[in-house]
Design a protein around this motif. Structure first.
Motif: not given
Length: 812
Positions: A22-26, A52-64
């Motif tokens: 989605d246009a972001d480095p991955t 479970r992991t999403r809430p603890g990720l740094p800002e700008g990092i996501s899991l999909t």
């Protein structure tokens, strides 16, 4: 210290790869199941981890979660379950309308009993619950009650005759046991060859007979041993409720139809039996002419709907990653254009996610046909764009329609060697794949160019390419005579150039689970161009240094990307895709074989060709299916000859098989479907199903004949007696498959041809069984009498002489 003479970099291996989501480095992490693990359980575990992991990720990092195949599996399983349940309800309603309600219930009970028995054996046969196995259960849904209908109806008739439940069950079951056993065995014989079809298609669809055959065998046990026991306890009704009155209306209406319509028509057909036979043969001839006239087309394997579409691009080897990225960007822009158009047209965003890879082709490597997963496609000249679509149930356009619009929106990419679009879960190969073989590579390339030019002239043919790939540009090094006087060899020169530009592994360091390689080489800025090679200094054995140009010769050229040989000759494949809405691959291949390829080979001596891809798979699979069909016919003939004790009567019964094929062809035309390989699966299975009713009909004719001196009377009474069970067996098979045939979801589209072949073939064969089988029986008797008259000069020479048409024990 090392840091004083070199720059030390602790990092990742250098690679020309990057990816965008989605246009972001991955970074893409692939998760697979192993062994007997459940795909649904693995998917659920991954989704749970992500949540479970999403809430603890740094800002700008996501899991999909991307490319979750379990959602596709669940959607298709849901479609199969829904159609199976609807089919079961329709089968029960058909039985309840024409049979007594409790009788219909006990007959329908054979379905879950047979299914549970087959499910019990599935692990031993290495069959899992998947789309194909669920389709097999739907396919056999209406067939497994055929023997129960015949037994139950016969038991019920005996009980109505004298009113005794136990006696009626024993007499009715014993009377019909032999034809029912052999009817089921003939169906098993018809499905058996489907287990041994060669090729990729055979491996995928062998699941169908592994499910159907156990279901049939368990249904046989249920109908002959369990069902009569249940029916023996059905009490006689003392009062009529509303359901009973409704059922009686249908039953009485059917009896009225038999008496006023079927019986007079049967008598007329028997009286004008040769005209009746001529009409049947004419139907065969007309249908064959319609097939040859192109009223229906053959498409070996239809596209399987996918929720992911992809476009892969291949540049010339040695292309910088920046140029590859620019070409991949054109694919992205085409996808974005299609996305906007679909939003404007439908109001929905068909695209859920977009994944872009440069330097890699993960989708092509995973789903590129029979060799999928064997390709490690990682190079700077490769790229790919993949799109996850809305689920197929939530969109009006198929994945193939979307990918065709994407291809048009992208347009030509002239700098690319090959651009291919994929919109199918599984494909046996390219629609057009011509392999040219010869010893002269130049002639092969010229012949391939001619074939590609001819293919470009066909309407509906696109993605034309060949397998020849020029290799990377290379510098072939040689050593000058002056260098030898300095003690340098060609090996010294090659080793030093490699050490400078690629690097020399000095040592390996273990860091946790990782094996770290320590590479010594020039800094990146000193090894990026040919000028750096020219400026390089070569060390001599005595420790001195000389300029590269004084000791080395450079011959620029290109290597080979790959070399393919067949029987020690070079080979080049010319491939193309076909838009089935415009033309068919069969029509294109036929013209290539008859006109184009002979002309091309005449211009390029020493070149020959063979068809690969879909055509090769088709020849392999269809050839195996044809051989299996012949074996099935022989097995059916042998199984019919045993209970009938005749060699002529099995031929009368098997005469219904061609008419079943006629019904299947007409069914495809009515439903607007092309004949496919799945249709042929249905035709082979149909050969065993259509003979069941004919076997019961001929058996009852033999029994009635033993009671009547007049053959016409025996045939009429047998036809009237077996009309209801024959009609019910056909209706249950048809209505069991009807929900799947009418399914609008694209999930079941590739399975519908087999269902159409079986359903319409059985329905058409019903009329053949009720009319042409009695007619053929009488015609064969005419021929037998004529032969005896010619042989002995009068009618019957000896009343005690055995007759092949009146076997011993027919009255038992």
């Amino acid at each position: 210290e090392l840091g004083e003479v070199a720059r030390v970099v602790d990092g990742f291996a250098e690679t020309d790869q990057f990816a965008l989501f989605d246009a972001d480095p991955t970074v893409l992490i692939s998760i697979f199941r192993t062994g007997d693990q459940s795909a649904l359980e693995i998917a659920a575990a991954v989704h749970d981890y992500v949540e479970r992991t999403r809430p603890g990720l740094p800002e700008g990092i996501s899991l999909t979660v991307w490319q979750d195949q379990s959602t596709i599996l669940l959607a298709r399983l849901g479609t199969m379950f829904r159609n199976g349940l609807t089919g079961f309800v329709l089968v029960f309603l058909v039985l309840a309308l024409f049979l007594e309600l409790r009788l219909a219930f006990w007959v329908s009970l054979g379905i879950p009993i047979s299914f549970l028995g087959a499910i019990m054996l599935m692990p031993g046969a290495d069959v899992t619950v998947n789309v194909i196995s669920l389709f097999a259960f739907i396919l056999v849904l209406g067939i497994v009650v055929d023997d129960a209908i015949i037994v139950g109806e016969n038991v019920y008739a005996h009980q109505e005759e004298h009113g005794e439940g136990l006696r009626g069950s024993i007499e009715g079951g014993r009377e019909i046991a032999t034809p029912v056993i052999f009817a089921v065995l003939t169906t098993v014989a018809a499905f058996m060859p489907l287990m041994f079809v060669p090729g990729l298609m055979g491996k995928v669809f062998r699941v169908i007979p592994l499910v159907v055959i156990p279901c049939l065998l368990f249904s046989l046990v249920e109908s002959l041993w369990i069902l009569p026991a249940h029916l023996s306890h059905i009490p006689k009704r003392r009062r009529n409720g509303p359901l009973r009155r409704l059922q009686q209306r249908f039953a009485n209406g059917l009896k009225l139809f038999i008496r006023r319509v079927y019986r007079p028509v049967l008598e007329l057909g028997l009286q004008w039996r040769y005209t009746t036979a001529a009409v049947g043969v004419s139907t065969l001839i007309v249908t064959g002419g319609m097939v040859l006239g192109g009223w229906t087309n053959f498409h070996f394997f239809p596209t399987m709907e996918a929720d992911f579409i992809a476009a892969s691009i291949t540049m010339r080897q040695g292309t910088p990653v920046s140029e590859t990225a620019a070409a991949v960007r054109k694919l992205e822009l085409g996808a974005e254009r299609v996305r906007r158009e679909l939003v404007e047209e439908t109001g929905e965003d068909y695209f859920r996610h977009t994944f872009t890879a440069v330097g890699d082709q993960p989708m092509a490597a995973r789903e590129g046909g029979p060799l999928a997963g064997m390709i490690n496609a990682t190079a700077p000249h490769l790229g790919e764009v993949a799109v996850e679509l809305l689920p197929s149930q939530a969109r009006a356009l198929s994945s193939e329609q979307v990918v065709n619009r994407w291809r048009e929106a992208t347009g030509a990419i002239p700098e690319a060697v090959d651009v291919s679009f994929n919109a199918s879960i599984m494909a046996p190969g390219d629609d057009i794949d011509v392999m040219l073989v010869g010893s002269d590579m130049d002639r092969l390339r010229a012949a391939a160019a001619d074939v590609k030019a001819e293919l470009a002239g066909y309407t509906g043919v696109y993605s034309i390419a060949d397998s020849f790939r020029a290799g990377k540009r290379e510098m072939k090094l040689g050593i000058k005579p002056a260098a030898e006087t300095l003690g340098l060899t060609l090996g010294d020169l090659g080793r030093q150039v490699r050490q400078a530009f690629y690097g020399e592994e000095a040592q390996r360091i273990q860091r946790g689970r990782d094996d770290i390689r320590v590479m010594v080489r020039y800094p990146l800025e000193d090894r990026r161009s040919l000028g750096d090679l020219e400026n390089m200094r070569i060390r001599t054995p005595d420790g001195g240094e000389v300029p590269f140009g004084q000791v080395a010769e450079v011959d620029p050229g290109r290597g080979f990307a790959s070399i393919k040989r067949v029987d020690r000759n070079r080979a080049v494949n010319v491939t193309a895709s076909v838009d089935e809405t415009v033309t068919t691959s069969g029509a294109v291949l036929a013209d290539l074989q008859n006109r184009v390829l002979p002309e091309v080979l005449a211009r390029h001596q020493g070149v020959r060709y063979v068809f690969e891809g879909v055509q090769a798979e088709q020849i392999d699979a269809v050839g195996g299916l044809q051989s299996g069909f012949l074996i099935a016919l022989l097995a059916i003939f042998a199984l019919l000859a045993v209970p009938l004790k005749s060699y002529l009567q099995p031929l009368i019964i098997m005469g219904a098989i061609p008419f079943g094929l006629v019904g299947a062809i007409w069914g495809h035309m009515i439903m607007g479907l092309n004949v496919s390989f799945m249709s042929m699966f249905g035709l082979v299975a149909l050969s065993g199903v259509v003979v069941n009713d004919s076997l019961v009909m001929v058996t009852f004719i033999n029994r009635k004949r033993a009671l009547h001196t007049d053959l016409n009377t025996a045939i009429r009474e047998a036809g009237v007696a077996r009309f209801r069970p024959i009609l019910l067996t056909s209706l249950t098979t048809f209505f069991g498959l009807l929900p799947l045939m009418l399914e609008r979801s694209v999930d079941a589209a590739f399975l519908q041809p087999m269902a159409v072949s079986l359903a319409f073939g059985v329905v058409f064969a019903t009329f053949i069984t009720l009319m042409l089988v009695p007619t053929a029986y009488l015609i064969v008797e005419d021929i037998r009498r004529l032969a005896r008259k010619l042989a002995f000069g009068h009618g019957e020479p000896d009343s005690g002489a055995p007759s092949p048409l009146d076997p011993d024990g027919a009255a038992s």
